[in-house]
Design a protein around this motif. Structure first.
Motif, PDB file in Angstrom:
ATOM      1  N   VAL A 195       0.854  -1.178   0.000  1.00  0.00           N
ATOM      2  CA  VAL A 195       0.000   0.000   0.000  1.00  0.00           C
ATOM      3  C   VAL A 195       0.891   1.229   0.000  1.00  0.00           C
ATOM      4  CG1 VAL A 195      -1.765   1.280   1.256  1.00  0.00           C
ATOM      5  CG2 VAL A 195      -1.811  -1.219   1.263  1.00  0.00           C
ATOM      6  N   ALA A 196       0.629   2.167  -0.929  1.00  0.00           N
ATOM      7  CA  ALA A 196       1.389   3.417  -1.020  1.00  0.00           C
ATOM      8  C   ALA A 196       0.573   4.549  -0.411  1.00  0.00           C
ATOM      9  CB  ALA A 196       1.738   3.734  -2.477  1.00  0.00           C
ATOM     10  N   ILE A 197       1.229   5.359   0.420  1.00  0.00           N
ATOM     11  CA  ILE A 197       0.553   6.470   1.105  1.00  0.00           C
ATOM     12  C   ILE A 197       1.352   7.736   0.870  1.00  0.00           C
ATOM     13  CG2 ILE A 197      -0.412   7.287   3.290  1.00  0.00           C
ATOM     14  CD1 ILE A 197      -0.075   4.394   4.340  1.00  0.00           C
ATOM     15  N   GLY A 198       0.679   8.817   0.514  1.00  0.00           N
ATOM     16  CA  GLY A 198       1.365  10.086   0.297  1.00  0.00           C
ATOM     17  C   GLY A 198       0.386  11.192  -0.011  1.00  0.00           C
ATOM     18  N   ASN A 199       0.927  12.267  -0.595  1.00  0.00           N
ATOM     19  CA  ASN A 199       0.132  13.462  -0.877  1.00  0.00           C
ATOM     20  C   ASN A 199       0.271  13.809  -2.360  1.00  0.00           C
ATOM     21  OD1 ASN A 199      -1.292  15.889  -0.701  1.00  0.00           O
ATOM     22  ND2 ASN A 199       0.459  17.029   0.110  1.00  0.00           N
ATOM     23  N   PRO A 200      -0.323  13.012  -3.265  1.00  0.00           N
ATOM     24  CA  PRO A 200      -0.125  13.242  -4.700  1.00  0.00           C
ATOM     25  C   PRO A 200      -0.774  14.532  -5.169  1.00  0.00           C
ATOM     26  CG  PRO A 200      -1.812  11.585  -4.359  1.00  0.00           C
ATOM     27  CD  PRO A 200      -1.224  11.884  -3.007  1.00  0.00           C
TER      28      PRO A 200
END
Length: 487
Positions: A195-200
């Motif tokens: 799972v990728a988590i960030g602020n795209p």
């Protein structure tokens, strides 16, 4: 099929479906702005309107969900905001009249967005990408609960694109910090769910999912030392520095890049890359204890094995890195490596060319012990070698008085992957002999009258004997190449 197997199958299917859904392009929002939709039809009977909800269970089997894990993990992923003062150049230089007439300021403020991961709540340590905070004059992080905090820059390693920041862990108003525990990324396998988590794109904290598509990727153009995790979880601009976690909520990687032939702003096409957590942890330890990343080297010059070389060495296929020079007092020399040896594997990792071996060395510590598979005179053998610390910079006065005042450093790996070899002029002191000889900061020295070289070791070795009577440097400056006579 057992109940446990059924639940596992449902979990995997739902995670895969979630990844496909989350990867839907943001371009849809841009090209087709949201518009008001007619309200859903409701029954005419009295009472509150019906609300569509997902079933909690199917045939009494609970629906799988990533929500419980994400509730623990999301507070540890932060948004990173940087501020940089950039000088505005004009055709008329610093002419104040020209600037006033046309309203051109001397400076402007450049801002950028990225992500970061809290990996040590007690000490307030945050990992992110170097390219997120590079050259920033000020950095702020915004926590998941909305708090914005000024961050202290601890250090960075451009060649692996890792940077370390610190925020106060004590006396914070509100809730305490949350961290993500680090997993052993060496245990990742192709097909594992992540799972990728960030602020795209700065839209806010976002979660996407997918699988591990490949491990150990090291052939991306323009990046430094590489051993990337490849994933089809969506990684878009702004995700850089965010978290790649497994289904247990452990950090397996730092999101760093997406690949798209049309450029990163074109969006994600299922080719995302993350720096393994084990590598990031090693860089963190060095930045925290000394602020400088030290790397190991064999101390040899290398060349790709092409078909002509392979035939001359009696090899069946053109593969590997052939040693063309062994430097005195090097780790490779102490281990018995010779000119003409072909290295085809290192610690069991296939070595296809010289770049692959250089990349392998750059990811090792200076005191590492490695095992090399070597072809020598048509026979196979194994050589065990230590490594020695690769020099990072060298003062010109230690090489030749005509270079006094200049500092030379290894080329960034991003430039090497564009085909450049040589050394970088890291700095030149004003009024020094090197400055008088027109050497400038940012020049790339490709060769000298001492001969060609590929790195700082080779550059230094050229001055090992008597200094040349006439010292000429072949220099790349911008897009132009020329010769400088050092007087």
């Amino acid at each position: 099929m057992t109940t446990t197997a059924t639940r596992t199958l449902l979990a995997l299917s739902a995670a895969a479906a979630f990844g496909a859904f989350a990867a839907t392009g943001l371009n849809l929002l841009v090209d087709h702005p949201a518009s008001a939709a007619p309200p859903p039809a409701v029954a005419t009977q009295a009472g509150p309107p019906a609300v569509a909800t997902s079933p909690a269970a199917i045939a009494r089997t609970p629906m799988p969900s990533l929500a419980p894990m994400l509730k623990r993990v999301l507070p540890a992923v932060v948004s990173v905001n940087t501020r940089q003062v950039v000088r505005v150049n004009t055709p008329f230089g610093d002419d104040p009249v020209f600037r006033r007439i046309f309203g051109i300021p001397q400076e402007r403020i450049a801002r950028s967005l990225g992500s970061g991961v809290i990996v040590d709540a007690r000490r307030g340590l945050i990992l992110t990408n170097n390219h997120v905070v590079e050259n920033a004059d000020a950095v702020q992080v915004t926590l998941a609960d909305g708090r914005t905090i000024n961050a202290e820059f601890v250090g960075s390693d451009p060649d692996t694109d890792i940077a370390l920041m610190r925020i106060p862990a004590k006396d914070l108003a509100g809730a305490a910090l949350t961290e993500i525990p680090l997993a052993d990324s060496d245990r990742l396998q192709i097909g594992d769910f992540v799972v990728a988590i960030g602020n795209p794109f700065g839209v806010g904290q976002t979660v996407t999912s997918g699988i591990v598509s490949a491990v150990g990727r090291n052939n991306l153009p323009g990046a430094g030392f590489q051993s990337f995790i490849q994933t089809d979880a969506s990684i878009n601009p702004g995700n850089s520095g965010g978290a790649l976690v497994n289904l247990d909520g452990e950090l397996v990687g730092i999101n760093t890049a997406s690949f798209n032939p049309r450029g990163s702003m074109a969006g994600n096409i299922g080719l995302g890359f993350a720096i393994p957590s084990n590598l990031a942890h090693r860089i963190l330890d060095q930045l925290l204890h000394g602020g400088v990343v030290r790397r190991g080297t064999l101390g040899v010059d290398l060349q790709d094995v092409d078909p002509r070389i392979a035939k001359g060495l009696g090899m069946n296929e053109p593969r590997g890195a052939v040693i063309t020079r062994v430097y005195p007092d090097s780790a490779g020399g102490a281990a018995g490596l010779r000119v003409g040896d072909v290295i085809v594997a290192a610690n069991g990792e296939t070595i296809d060319n010289a770049e692959a071996l250089r990349n392998f060395q750059g990811l090792q510590a200076p005191d590492a012990q490695i095992t090399l598979d070597v072809r020598r005179d048509g026979r196979a053998l194994q050589v065990t070698s230590g490594l020695r610390e690769a020099p990072k910079a060298l003062g010109g006065e230690r090489l030749d008085p005509r270079l006094a005042g200049a500092s030379f450093a290894e080329l960034p790996e991003s430039l090497r992957r564009q085909g450049l070899t040589g050394v970088l002029v890291e700095s030149v002191e004003r009024g020094s002999r090197a400055a008088q000889n027109n050497l400038q900061r940012g020049d790339v020295v490709l060769a000298s009258s001492n001969g060609k070289f590929s790195d700082l070791n080779g550059f230094r070795a050229g001055f090992g004997s008597a200094p040349p009577q006439r010292l000429v440097l072949r220099v790349l400056r911008g897009n132009a190449t020329g010769d400088l006579l050092m007087r």
